[in-house]
Design a protein around this motif. Structure first.
Motif, PDB file in Angstrom:
ATOM      1  N   GLN A   1      -4.336  -9.441   3.871  1.00 49.33           N
ATOM      2  CA  GLN A   1      -4.090  -9.999   2.539  1.00 49.33           C
ATOM      3  C   GLN A   1      -2.597  -9.969   2.196  1.00 49.33           C
ATOM      4  OE1 GLN A   1      -6.780  -8.054  -0.264  1.00 49.33           O
ATOM      5  NE2 GLN A   1      -8.480  -8.187   1.181  1.00 49.33           N
ATOM      6  N   HIS A   2      -1.760 -10.207   3.204  1.00 47.33           N
ATOM      7  CA  HIS A   2      -0.306 -10.333   3.009  1.00 47.33           C
ATOM      8  C   HIS A   2       0.308  -9.066   2.412  1.00 47.33           C
ATOM      9  CE1 HIS A   2      -0.785 -14.585   3.963  1.00 47.33           C
ATOM     10  NE2 HIS A   2      -1.750 -14.631   3.063  1.00 47.33           N
TER      11      HIS A   2
ATOM     12  N   PRO B   1       1.876 -12.182  -3.233  1.00 48.26           N
ATOM     13  CA  PRO B   1       0.469 -12.468  -2.904  1.00 48.26           C
ATOM     14  C   PRO B   1      -0.490 -11.476  -3.560  1.00 48.26           C
ATOM     15  CG  PRO B   1       1.834 -12.509  -0.932  1.00 48.26           C
ATOM     16  CD  PRO B   1       2.682 -11.937  -2.022  1.00 48.26           C
TER      17      PRO B   1
ATOM     18  N   GLN C   1       4.146  -8.105   2.073  1.00 46.43           N
ATOM     19  CA  GLN C   1       4.967  -8.569   0.952  1.00 46.43           C
ATOM     20  C   GLN C   1       4.776  -7.693  -0.287  1.00 46.43           C
ATOM     21  OE1 GLN C   1       5.094 -12.904   0.403  1.00 46.43           O
ATOM     22  NE2 GLN C   1       4.008 -13.109   2.346  1.00 46.43           N
TER      23      GLN C   1
END
Length: 261
Positions: free
Chosen positions: A220-221, A57, A224
């Motif tokens: 904002q992820h 992401p 990951q």
């Protein structure tokens, strides 16, 4: 030279840590001239990681990006701090294979929480802790710097862009190509707490923000984009290695995300 870095990650341990957050634990990088793992282990791990490759992401660029574009692995620039080797592997999500000759562009704050070449921070013309490296045949780019500092309102992070189809010009700078990924890389709260008790980091009085309270990490992820942190030896003063794999579509253009800090 000690062979301690060779023992940082065994093949069995590497495979146990496969997956989750797009991390690549085994890599063919080096720290202090010693290989972290053997090439065969790295190739085996890349193959397993590629089998489950996903697009990493995007996170926002932030206001401190400067197109220095100098191609170099040593980005210390005279800054004091804990030795830090950053190993970034880039996978092509269209083929699930390592992406060769991608230009990985990083920038981050020093031990005082400042960025180079920013007039607002009194660092105009300085370029420390900024640089570009092209990935090798394993999709790997490595940087030698100091452990990132922190500042008010953000958890510890490293900014990164991945440029594709670029080249090195006659002045040793990145030329051409386009940006296929923009994001942040995150370390761990435990490592941050340990590092920031040490000089020169202890001189920064800004509140240390946990990952879970960081607006980029949680909004904002960022989970990951977590780096795997490893000590070079039993003593933290010998340095830390941060490793991560980014899944990138080389023909994509990053989404526009609001700029904060």
């Amino acid at each position: 030279m000690s062979d301690e870095p060779h023992r940082l990650i065994t093949r069995r341990r590497s495979l146990q840590l496969l997956g989750g957050g797009g991390l690549l634990i085994a890599s063919a990088g080096s720290f202090g001239g010693a290989a972290l793992v053997g090439t065969s282990d790295a190739n085996d791990y890349i193959a397993r990681a590629a089998a489950a490759c996903t697009l990493t992401p995007e996170q926002e660029e932030g206001p401190y990006y400067v197109a220095v574009d100098t191609v170099r692995s040593d980005i210390i620039g005279g800054q004091k701090g804990l030795p830090f080797r950053l190993a970034i592997t880039v996978l092509n999500t269209q083929t699930c294979k390592p992406l060769k000759n991608a230009a990985v562009d990083v920038w981050y704050a020093n031990a005082a929480g400042l960025y180079s070449d920013k007039a607002s921070q009194g660092t105009t013309g300085q370029t420390w802790l900024r640089g570009v490296q092209f990935t090798d045949a394993h999709g790997l780019a490595t940087f030698h710097g100091i452990y990132p500092g922190h500042y008010q309102g953000r958890t510890t992070h490293v900014h990164v862009k991945v440029h594709t189809s670029g080249a090195t010009d006659q002045n040793g700078r990145l030329a051409g190509g386009h940006v296929a990924h923009t994001g942040n890389l995150f370390s761990t709260d435990a490592v941050n707490a340990e590092v920031y008790k040490r000089s020169p980091y202890i001189g920064d009085t800004a509140q240390i923000v946990p990952r879970a309270q960081d607006f980029v990490y949680k909004g904002q992820h960022g989970s990951q984009a977590r780096m795997k942190m490893s000590k070079v030896a039993s003593s933290l003063s010998k340095g830390i290695v941060g490793r991560i794999t980014l899944g990138v579509n080389p023909s994509a253009t990053p989404a526009q995300i609001g700029i904060h800090s």
